[in-house]
Design a protein around this motif. Structure first.
Motif, PDB file in Angstrom:
ATOM      1  N   ALA A  32       0.874  -1.183   0.000  1.00  0.00           N
ATOM      2  CA  ALA A  32       0.000   0.000   0.000  1.00  0.00           C
ATOM      3  C   ALA A  32       0.915   1.238   0.000  1.00  0.00           C
ATOM      4  O   ALA A  32       1.412   1.635  -1.046  1.00  0.00           O
ATOM      5  CB  ALA A  32      -0.942  -0.049   1.192  1.00  0.00           C
ATOM      6  N   GLY A  33       1.207   1.800   1.187  1.00  0.00           N
ATOM      7  CA  GLY A  33       2.160   2.920   1.242  1.00  0.00           C
ATOM      8  C   GLY A  33       3.605   2.428   1.250  1.00  0.00           C
ATOM      9  O   GLY A  33       4.536   3.175   0.955  1.00  0.00           O
ATOM     10  N   PRO A  40       2.394  -1.786  18.317  1.00  0.00           N
ATOM     11  CA  PRO A  40       2.914  -0.415  18.355  1.00  0.00           C
ATOM     12  C   PRO A  40       1.989   0.688  17.841  1.00  0.00           C
ATOM     13  O   PRO A  40       2.245   1.859  18.076  1.00  0.00           O
ATOM     14  CB  PRO A  40       4.140  -0.512  17.430  1.00  0.00           C
ATOM     15  N   ASP A  87      -1.081   3.398  16.865  1.00  0.00           N
ATOM     16  CA  ASP A  87      -1.903   4.335  17.645  1.00  0.00           C
ATOM     17  C   ASP A  87      -3.373   4.274  17.228  1.00  0.00           C
ATOM     18  O   ASP A  87      -4.260   4.182  18.076  1.00  0.00           O
ATOM     19  CB  ASP A  87      -1.373   5.765  17.458  1.00  0.00           C
TER      20      ASP A  87
HETATM   21  C1  LIG Z   1      10.081   5.527  11.564  1.00  0.00           C
HETATM   22  C2  LIG Z   1       8.656   5.117  11.741  1.00  0.00           C
HETATM   23  C3  LIG Z   1       7.919   5.612  12.809  1.00  0.00           C
HETATM   24  C4  LIG Z   1       6.578   5.233  12.969  1.00  0.00           C
HETATM   25  N1  LIG Z   1       5.869   5.715  14.037  1.00  0.00           N
HETATM   26  C5  LIG Z   1       4.581   5.312  14.201  1.00  0.00           C
HETATM   27  C6  LIG Z   1       3.810   5.773  15.296  1.00  0.00           C
HETATM   28  O1  LIG Z   1       4.254   6.544  16.143  1.00  0.00           O
HETATM   29  N2  LIG Z   1       2.528   5.330  15.404  1.00  0.00           N
HETATM   30  C7  LIG Z   1       1.962   4.488  14.482  1.00  0.00           C
HETATM   31  O2  LIG Z   1       0.779   4.115  14.626  1.00  0.00           O
HETATM   32  N3  LIG Z   1       2.681   4.029  13.454  1.00  0.00           N
HETATM   33  C8  LIG Z   1       3.962   4.422  13.289  1.00  0.00           C
HETATM   34  N4  LIG Z   1       4.685   3.949  12.242  1.00  0.00           N
HETATM   35  C9  LIG Z   1       4.094   2.918  11.394  1.00  0.00           C
HETATM   36  C10 LIG Z   1       3.435   3.502  10.177  1.00  0.00           C
HETATM   37  O3  LIG Z   1       2.263   4.158  10.601  1.00  0.00           O
HETATM   38  C11 LIG Z   1       3.150   2.337   9.247  1.00  0.00           C
HETATM   39  O4  LIG Z   1       4.395   2.002   8.662  1.00  0.00           O
HETATM   40  C12 LIG Z   1       2.156   2.653   8.167  1.00  0.00           C
HETATM   41  O5  LIG Z   1       0.946   3.070   8.695  1.00  0.00           O
HETATM   42  C13 LIG Z   1       1.939   1.437   7.284  1.00  0.00           C
HETATM   43  O6  LIG Z   1       1.084   1.787   6.225  1.00  0.00           O
HETATM   44  P1  LIG Z   1       1.503   1.515   4.720  1.00  0.00           P
HETATM   45  O7  LIG Z   1       0.364   1.904   3.864  1.00  0.00           O
HETATM   46  O8  LIG Z   1       2.815   2.147   4.393  1.00  0.00           O
HETATM   47  O9  LIG Z   1       1.653  -0.074   4.766  1.00  0.00           O
HETATM   48  P2  LIG Z   1       2.516  -1.070   3.885  1.00  0.00           P
HETATM   49  O10 LIG Z   1       3.928  -1.023   4.320  1.00  0.00           O
HETATM   50  O11 LIG Z   1       2.236  -0.892   2.448  1.00  0.00           O
HETATM   51  O12 LIG Z   1       1.844  -2.435   4.360  1.00  0.00           O
HETATM   52  C14 LIG Z   1       1.983  -2.907   5.679  1.00  0.00           C
HETATM   53  C15 LIG Z   1       1.452  -4.350   5.744  1.00  0.00           C
HETATM   54  O13 LIG Z   1       0.063  -4.352   5.535  1.00  0.00           O
HETATM   55  C16 LIG Z   1      -0.304  -5.127   4.405  1.00  0.00           C
HETATM   56  N5  LIG Z   1      -1.401  -4.391   3.780  1.00  0.00           N
HETATM   57  C17 LIG Z   1      -1.404  -3.081   3.434  1.00  0.00           C
HETATM   58  N6  LIG Z   1      -2.628  -2.709   3.036  1.00  0.00           N
HETATM   59  C18 LIG Z   1      -3.420  -3.795   3.157  1.00  0.00           C
HETATM   60  C19 LIG Z   1      -4.819  -4.041   2.937  1.00  0.00           C
HETATM   61  N7  LIG Z   1      -5.638  -3.081   2.507  1.00  0.00           N
HETATM   62  N8  LIG Z   1      -5.301  -5.289   3.182  1.00  0.00           N
HETATM   63  C20 LIG Z   1      -4.488  -6.269   3.634  1.00  0.00           C
HETATM   64  N9  LIG Z   1      -3.164  -6.103   3.842  1.00  0.00           N
HETATM   65  C21 LIG Z   1      -2.641  -4.868   3.629  1.00  0.00           C
HETATM   66  C22 LIG Z   1       0.974  -5.237   3.581  1.00  0.00           C
HETATM   67  O14 LIG Z   1       1.005  -6.444   2.838  1.00  0.00           O
HETATM   68  C23 LIG Z   1       2.037  -5.234   4.666  1.00  0.00           C
HETATM   69  O15 LIG Z   1       2.188  -6.527   5.205  1.00  0.00           O
HETATM   70  C24 LIG Z   1       6.002   4.345  12.040  1.00  0.00           C
HETATM   71  C25 LIG Z   1       6.732   3.863  10.948  1.00  0.00           C
HETATM   72  C26 LIG Z   1       8.048   4.234  10.798  1.00  0.00           C
HETATM   73  C27 LIG Z   1       8.820   3.698   9.611  1.00  0.00           C
END
Ligand SMILES: Cc1cc2nc3c(=O)[nH]c(=O)nc-3n(C[C@H](O)[C@H](O)[C@H](O)COP(=O)(O)OP(=O)(O)OC[C@H]3O[C@@H](n4cnc5c(N)ncnc54)[C@H](O)[C@@H]3O)c2cc1C
Ligand code: SF4
Length: 327
Positions: free
Chosen positions: A28-29, A163, A165
């Motif tokens: 996703a992201g 982890p 929120d």
């Molecule tokens: C440095 C750092 C600090 C952070 N601090 C915080 C924080 O303070 N609080 C917090 O809550 N988060 C925090 N995060 C986490 C961040 O919020 C998550 O990395 C982000 O929300 C993941 O979303 P994404 O779309 O990038 O997911 P992706 O990386 O694209 O996917 C994550 C996982 O979900 C699966 N996936 C994605 N979408 C779907 C879907 N629709 N259906 C089924 N499976 C799916 C993917 O296959 C993968 O396994 C932090 C991350 C980093 C790197």
């Protein structure tokens, strides 16, 4: 990082079908997936990009409640005025998460599925023993540094904490996930790490998160998310609480209260004992502080994280008194 093949899903059905193949993961992201691939925790064979699929990024707020598509960006939800009016706890949980850059990339579906920040889990080269990565291999954290680990919902198999929120706010307000073929309350979506740490959710191959639904409630409108952490930004919670409050007509007796905890448990943790202890009571600082301690029933600590057993009830107390106008 191991080589993997990349494809763009042509449709929702194609994306779901693709997840049936062993080693296939949705993108996703990418902010969690690529991180985990780089440190060798996740080794996908195939990555299926869903970020461009139409219709999954909508945010709707109406008289029924809030519907958020799985591909809505964290920043889009955090900045949505309708979400803020109906459920400030959700807005605050997202605004206090990660960084502005990450919130612009990361999606709601991916946010829910982020993995633990346990240092041992994320360093397979140095710490091969991890029941979550490799069931039966042991737990490197027990006997190690446990400052960020959980005190609730743990076992001798795994003491990692969840982890995220936003999921804490979703659990407090009975959010339901749309998985396409079924609707699952967020609270039931997450599994406690206790017995099978490698299994974190009820999501099955062939399923994906399509969106999340929340009903409007008076307690939701009077809600907050309080996050205590080592530094004021760009840090995960040491302890957090999502709370919401509705008063009886007298304006001081608690009619409905929601409490969920983050940073201290193996999954987003609803503190029902605290809620039950406070419904029907007049909101007073002492009553709230006493009830908040019930949130730690059954807590187990490993020296470094003992402070969480003291901290979490204080966070709950402050959050409740804040929404109640007493702090
Ligand atoms: C440095 C750092 C600090 C952070 N601090 C915080 C924080 O303070 N609080 C917090 O809550 N988060 C925090 N995060 C986490 C961040 O919020 C998550 O990395 C982000 O929300 C993941 O979303 P994404 O779309 O990038 O997911 P992706 O990386 O694209 O996917 C994550 C996982 O979900 C699966 N996936 C994605 N979408 C779907 C879907 N629709 N259906 C089924 N499976 C799916 C993917 O296959 C993968 O396994 C932090 C991350 C980093 C790197
Ligand atoms: S706490 Fe859980 S995730 Fe961390 S090393 Fe132990 S088994 Fe692995």
């Amino acid at each position: 990082m191991r080589d993997f093949s990349y494809s763009r899903a042509g449709s929702l059905d194609e994306a779901r079908q693709a997840t049936l193949a062993p080693g296939a993961l949705l993108l996703a992201g990418g902010t969690t997936l690529l991180d985990l691939a780089k440190c060798g925790v996740t080794e996908p064979e195939t990555v299926i990009d869903i970020s461009h699929l139409p219709g999954l990024d909508a945010i709707t707020v109406d008289e029924e409640g809030i519907t958020i598509g799985a591909l809505a960006r964290m920043s889009a939800v955090a900045d949505h005025p309708g979400v803020k009016a109906a459920l400030p706890a959700v807005t605050e949980s997202l605004s206090l998460a990660a960084s502005a850059q990450l919130r612009n990339m990361a999606t709601i579906g991916g946010n829910l599925l982020q993995r633990t920040r346990c240092t041992y889990f994320r360093d397979p080269a140095t710490f091969p023993a991890c029941n979550k990565r490799n069931p039966g291999s042991g737990c490197s954290a027990i006997g190690g540094v446990t400052r960020n680990h959980a005190v609730l919902g743990t076992s001798e198999q795994c003491i990692a904490s969840y982890p995220g929120d936003m999921a804490i706010a979703l659990v407090a307000f009975d959010a339901v996930l749309d998985l396409g073929t079924r609707q699952v309350p967020v609270e039931d979506f997450f599994l406690s790490y206790a017995d099978a740490p490698e299994k974190e959710t009820v999501l099955q191959p062939g399923e994906m998160i399509l969106g999340v639904k929340l009903r409007n409630t008076a307690a939701g409108m009077r809600s907050t998310y309080l996050k205590v952490r080592d530094r004021q930004s760009y840090e995960f919670a040491a302890a957090s609480a999502a709370v919401g409050l509705e008063f009886d007509e007298d304006g001081k007796t608690i009619k409905d209260i929601r409490v969920a905890l983050g940073g201290v448990a193996s999954k987003p943790w609803r503190a029902r004992a605290v809620e039950h202890a406070l419904v029907g009571k007049v909101l007073e600082a002492e009553t709230v502080a006493y009830a908040a301690r019930l949130a730690m029933d059954g807590a187990v600590s490993y020296s470094d994280n003992l402070y969480k057993i003291e901290l979490a009830p204080r966070v709950v107390t402050r959050a409740i008194l804040t929404v109640g106008g007493l702090a």
